[in-house]
Structure formats: structure tokens, C-alpha cells
Write an enzyme that holds these catalytic residues in place. Structure first.
Site, short mmCIF file in Angstrom:
data_model
loop_
_atom_site.label_atom_id
_atom_site.label_comp_id
_atom_site.label_asym_id
_atom_site.label_seq_id
_atom_site.Cartn_x
_atom_site.Cartn_y
_atom_site.Cartn_z
N TYR A 65 1.19 -1.10 -0.31
CA TYR A 65 0.08 -0.49 0.18
C TYR A 65 0.80 1.24 0.03
CZ TYR A 65 0.86 0.68 5.15
OH TYR A 65 1.15 1.02 6.77
N CYS A 66 0.50 2.41 -0.57
CA CYS A 66 1.17 3.89 -0.15
C CYS A 66 -0.48 4.59 0.12
CB CYS A 66 1.27 4.34 -1.82
SG CYS A 66 0.01 4.65 -2.23
N ARG A 67 -0.79 6.01 0.03
CA ARG A 67 -1.21 6.76 0.35
C ARG A 67 -2.82 6.94 -0.52
NH1 ARG A 67 -3.43 11.70 -1.01
NH2 ARG A 67 -2.70 11.98 -2.98
#
Length: 103
Positions: A65-67
Site C-alpha cells: 500500500y501507499c497513500r
């Protein structure tokens, strides 16, 4: 690579004995909170990111995941290109995360 909704990502993660949570955000973003048990490797490190993922066990399942889900999608594609078969992108990323957060 598979793009998973938060519900799919969480369900698959919690039923996977071989799971590894990978946070590809910047250290500054991580300071604002992260998903429990996540390991952070910043995708913006370029070759450094590649060097770090090459140290990981390619037999594990990676929940990435990221933002917002864009960088983690790129990270999954990079991981697939160097031999990781199980990389799952969290659609919507951390900003839409409704689960537990470590502050």
C-alpha cells in the site's frame, strides 16, 4: 499483480499465513500512521527500492500500500518484473484505510 478492494485485501491478508505487509510511502508519510506490522520501503528510493525488495523472500505474499494506491500499483508491477508472484495492491491506499492504524 492484483488490485484488491480494502475488504478483499483485508480478508485475504488475514487468511494468509505467508503474508507480508509492505508500505511503499515516504518516511514522512509513515510518521502520520501506518498499518500494523507493515514494513516500510520507500518506492522513491529508485535503485535503493529495488535493492531492498531483492532481499525479500519471493515465496511470500506481499500486501502493498501507499497513500492512494498509485505508487503501490507501481511497486507491485516492479515486484512482479523481478520474480515476485504474489503482490496485492490496496486500492484507495492508506487515505481510504478504515482498519487499525499505528500512530
Amino acid at each position: 499483480m492484483a488490485d484488491l478492494s480494502q475488504e478483499e485485501w483485508v480478508e485475504q491478508l488475514y487468511n494468509d499465513d505467508n503474508a507480508f505487509i509492505l508500505d511503499v510511502r515516504t518516511p514522512e508519510e509513515v510518521e502520520g500512521g501506518y498499518i500494523p506490522e507493515a514494513t516500510n520501503i520507500d518506492i522513491h528510493l529508485g535503485q535503493g527500492f529495488l535493492d531492498e525488495i531483492e532481499k525479500l523472500d519471493k515465496n511470500k505474499s506481499y500486501y502493498v500500500y501507499c497513500r492512494s494506491g498509485a505508487r503501490s500499483g507501481q511497486a507491485c508491477a516492479i515486484m512482479n518484473s523481478v520474480g515476485f508472484e504474489n503482490a496485492y495492491n490496496l486500492l484507495g491506499g492508506f487515505m481510504n484505510w478504515e482498519g487499525e492504524v499505528v500512530e
